[in-house]
Design an enzyme around this catalytic site. Structure first.
Site, PDB file in Angstrom:
ATOM      1  N   SER A 212     -13.098 132.305  42.352  1.00 22.26           N
ATOM      2  CA  SER A 212     -12.411 133.519  41.973  1.00 22.26           C
ATOM      3  C   SER A 212     -12.674 133.877  40.514  1.00 22.26           C
ATOM      4  CB  SER A 212     -10.915 133.380  42.271  1.00 22.26           C
ATOM      5  OG  SER A 212     -10.300 134.639  42.366  1.00 22.26           O
ATOM      6  N   ASP A 318     -12.121 137.908  53.060  1.00 18.88           N
ATOM      7  CA  ASP A 318     -11.426 137.824  51.776  1.00 18.88           C
ATOM      8  C   ASP A 318     -10.964 139.227  51.399  1.00 18.88           C
ATOM      9  OD1 ASP A 318     -10.562 137.450  49.174  1.00 18.88           O
ATOM     10  OD2 ASP A 318     -12.226 136.135  48.615  1.00 18.88           O
ATOM     11  N   HIS A 349      -9.580 134.073  51.069  1.00 15.43           N
ATOM     12  CA  HIS A 349      -9.897 133.624  49.709  1.00 15.43           C
ATOM     13  C   HIS A 349      -9.691 132.105  49.629  1.00 15.43           C
ATOM     14  CE1 HIS A 349     -10.830 134.767  45.641  1.00 15.43           C
ATOM     15  NE2 HIS A 349      -9.709 134.280  45.132  1.00 15.43           N
TER      16      HIS A 349
END
Length: 675
Positions: A212, A318, A349
């Site tokens: 991320s 995601d 995610h």
């Protein structure tokens, strides 16, 4: 260029190394929970192509260094220093040997934690690092790597202010790569003058990794072309921050990044970084217009500078860092010949350590051995892509998208009055239209559940049932010509596989995984830093349809994707929506649907008005990357299709359709935003 020279080792290890290895193994045994497996990814006996755990993790050097970034983000008159926590094996330096570095630069080490268990950095009474989150240190340090955990500017123990993907973020990490190569200044304390140097123990070869925001920083540093960065492993990472907060002018989530800066900044930074956050707010308007601040945070445009190899991982479902972020980055890297590899999962995610653990650790080990140690282990000659087809079922491709993939144009046309339109190769007759009225209370799952009914909130078009499988691999585009009734309008375009399937339940908590109670161990441990982590398993759902890809846009950007403008009611506008990258096989017996709607609930903010939009079907089309191209579509829509019967649990009435729980409501960092 990545090193390819084979590294050979002597037949016998020094006595001290053997003792250290035995000590490390004993300590790992002492702190391993009962019943946990130890180091399942260790290479088989006799392997000569992998680094081995021969160094003591317990006796490793653990130190903190503060590296000068050359910036003064907090305006205190001093150059900002970022905190760099280092753990490295003691034996190589004692023998006069230097080692490569694995680095994770993050804003989350103090505020929010890393990994499925939310681990944070910990320190002893003297401020020396004790726990390094995740398993990278436990696994790789005994194998002859240093692990470096960098606090981005403004976070944890670093000076400055976090600027959410801007110059401060990238410089925070790039300065550390420079320091590891002897090009930047480091100090033993945050404010002192005693120098700290890495050139005595570091080869300067660096691999950056992170999920991320951390992976986003890796993308940004690679896009500077910095010397010494040999590879990056971005997991669910952003390539353009504009596309995290907006989609072609349409706002997504809380469409301004300044609140993220405040969230991750340390207490000291919060007290001194208000002006920075005000500048971020002013420079990134909610309107969705492109500004210089977004250019600063766009790494795709600098893909030509990337010298590092790239191993990207992304969840196709995601809905936090959407798969379009991967697709644009991948295509730009491909255009410039960057060495690359990809894993595409069915998850949301989620880190691959939590959906394919043993294979992931083994593959990552070989990747770093090749690009940081120079081992000729063949990983650079293996298939480029791993794709999850069903929960825990993976396929590979030597190239991605596969050779033979070609853009194929499909066109919508009117269907029966009581049902959906038709999607096929033939264009609609001139003058054919379809209309819908934006309803912000509904979204893509509602539209898909009602595809066979003409409802006012969407325009849907479907193929006939396929007689054979059809594979979509890459990024799609949908061009619409629409006439609005109001001065503002948002558009959503969604591709849907209509047919029953068992998928990872990305809409539930965990976004496709369930965390279990038992642990497995991946490397050596100390009392303050365990290598043992909770295992997971796939969380699945039986569904009547699967969203393949989606895209959103503000119709006001029809003339310029970087600037919106008011619409003239009654005037027709043509706009192309970019859909997220995907790799999906629509099975024989299923249908493929194209749905065009307005506000996609919980994924897109609504416009200021409630427009009705009329599509000119003769000037509307979908361009899909089909494996086998137009010929594959023709074969799939010829001949009899197999039949199937859906189980009763899938025959849900439209009223039961609900938005994904994982994306409902604001995306706060504690719930997953950019984490």
């Amino acid at each position: 260029m990545p090193m390819r020279k084979r590294i050979t080792r002597g037949a016998r290890a020094p006595y001290g190394t053997l003792v250290a290895a035995a000590t490390a193994a004993l300590l790992a045994t002492l702190v391993t929970p009962a019943g946990a497996r130890t180091d399942p990814a260790a290479p088989p006996a006799g392997s000569v192509r992998e680094s081995r755990p021969v160094h003591s993790y317990a006796d490793a050097v653990r130190e903190s260094v503060w590296v000068d970034t050359g910036l003064d983000g907090d305006g205190d008159g001093r150059a900002d220093r970022v905190a760099v926590d280092v753990v490295r094996p003691r034996e190589p330096a004692a023998a006069g040997r230097r080692i490569p570095v694995i680095m994770d630069a993050s804003p989350y080490y103090s505020c929010c934690g890393r990994g499925n268990e939310g681990q944070k950095k910990t320190y002893d009474a003297d401020g020396r690092p004790v726990q390094f989150p995740l398993y990278y240190d436990n696994y790789f340090v005994p194998r002859g790597y240093a692990f470096v955990a960098v606090d981005l500017a403004g976070t944890n123990r670093s000076d400055g202010c976090d600027d959410v993907g801007g110059r401060s973020d990238v410089r925070s990490a790039k300065a550390v790569v420079d320091w590891l190569n002897g090009r930047a200044r480091g100090y033993t304390t945050r404010t002192g003058t005693a120098p700290a140097r890495a050139t005595g123990w570091s080869t300067g070869n660096v691999g950056m990794i992170g999920k991320s925001w951390d992976g986003t920083v890796a993308n940004g540093v690679a896009a500077t072309g910095v010397e010494g960065l040999k590879t990056i492993v971005p997991i669910g990472a952003i390539s353009s921050w504009y596309d995290y907060f907006h989609s072609q002018g349409a706002p997504l989530y809380d469409a301004n990044p300044s609140w993220l800066s405040d969230y991750v900044n340390s207490p000291d930074a919060r007290a001194s970084c208000g002006a920075v956050q005000d500048r971020i707010t002013a420079a990134t308007p909610y309107s969705g217009d492109w500004t210089a601040a977004w250019s600063e945070r766009d790494h795709v445009k600098d893909a030509h500078k990337v010298k590092a190899s790239v191993f990207a991982v992304h969840g196709q479902q995601d809905l936090n860092v959407r798969a379009g972020q991967f697709g644009k980055w991948w295509d730009a890297l491909a255009a410039h010949g960057v060495e690359r590899k990809v894993w595409l999962s069915q998850t949301g995610h989620v880190d691959p350590f939590d959906f394919r653990r043993a294979d992931w650790v083994r593959t990552l080990h070989r990747w770093f051995d090749h690009y940081l140690l120079g081992y000729d282990n063949g990983i650079d000659r293996e298939p480029v892509a791993d794709v999850e087809r069903a929960p825990d079922r993976w396929t590979t491709d030597r190239h991605w998208p596969p050779r033979g993939t070609a853009t194929t144009t499909l066109r919508p046309a009117p269907g029966a009055a009581a049902g959906p339109g038709v999607l096929g190769r033939a264009p609609a007759a001139p003058g054919s239209t379809a209309a819908f009225t934006d309803d912000p209370s509904l979204g893509e799952l509602d539209w898909a559940a009602r595809i066979d009914t003409a409802t006012p909130e969407k325009a849907g078009f479907v193929t006939r049932p396929f007689s054979r499988d059809l594979r979509i691999a890459g990024s799609s585009r949908v061009t619409v010509t629409a006439t609005p009734t109001t001065a503002t309008a948002h558009l959503s375009a969604v591709l849907v596989d209509l047919g029953p399937a068992t998928i990872r339940d990305y809409a539930a908590a965990g976004e496709g995984i369930t965390t279990l109670a038992h642990r497995t161990c991946w490397g050596a441990s100390t009392p303050g830093d365990s290598a043992c982590f909770k295992e997971t398993e796939a969380r699945t759902a039986d569904v009547p349809h699967t969203v393949v890809s989606r895209g959103w846009a503000d119709l006001g950007t029809w003339a310029d994707p970087r600037k919106g403008r008011p619409l003239t009611p009654g005037r027709a506008y043509t706009l192309t929506l970019d859909l997220a990258a995907a790799d999906h096989v629509v099975p024989a017996g299923h249908r493929l649907a194209l749905i065009v709607g307005g506000t996609d609930r919980d994924l897109l903010d609504p416009p200021s008005t409630t427009p009705t939009l009329t599509l000119d079907l003769a000037r509307t089309r979908a361009e899909l990357p089909l494996v086998g191209g137009a010929g594959a579509f023709a074969r799939a829509t010829r001949g009899p299709a197999p039949t199937f019967s859906a189980p009763p649990s899938l025959l849900l009435p439209p009223a039961l359709s609900a938005p994904p729980a994982a994306v409902a409501g604001p995306r706060l960092p504690g719930a997953g935003a950019a984490r």
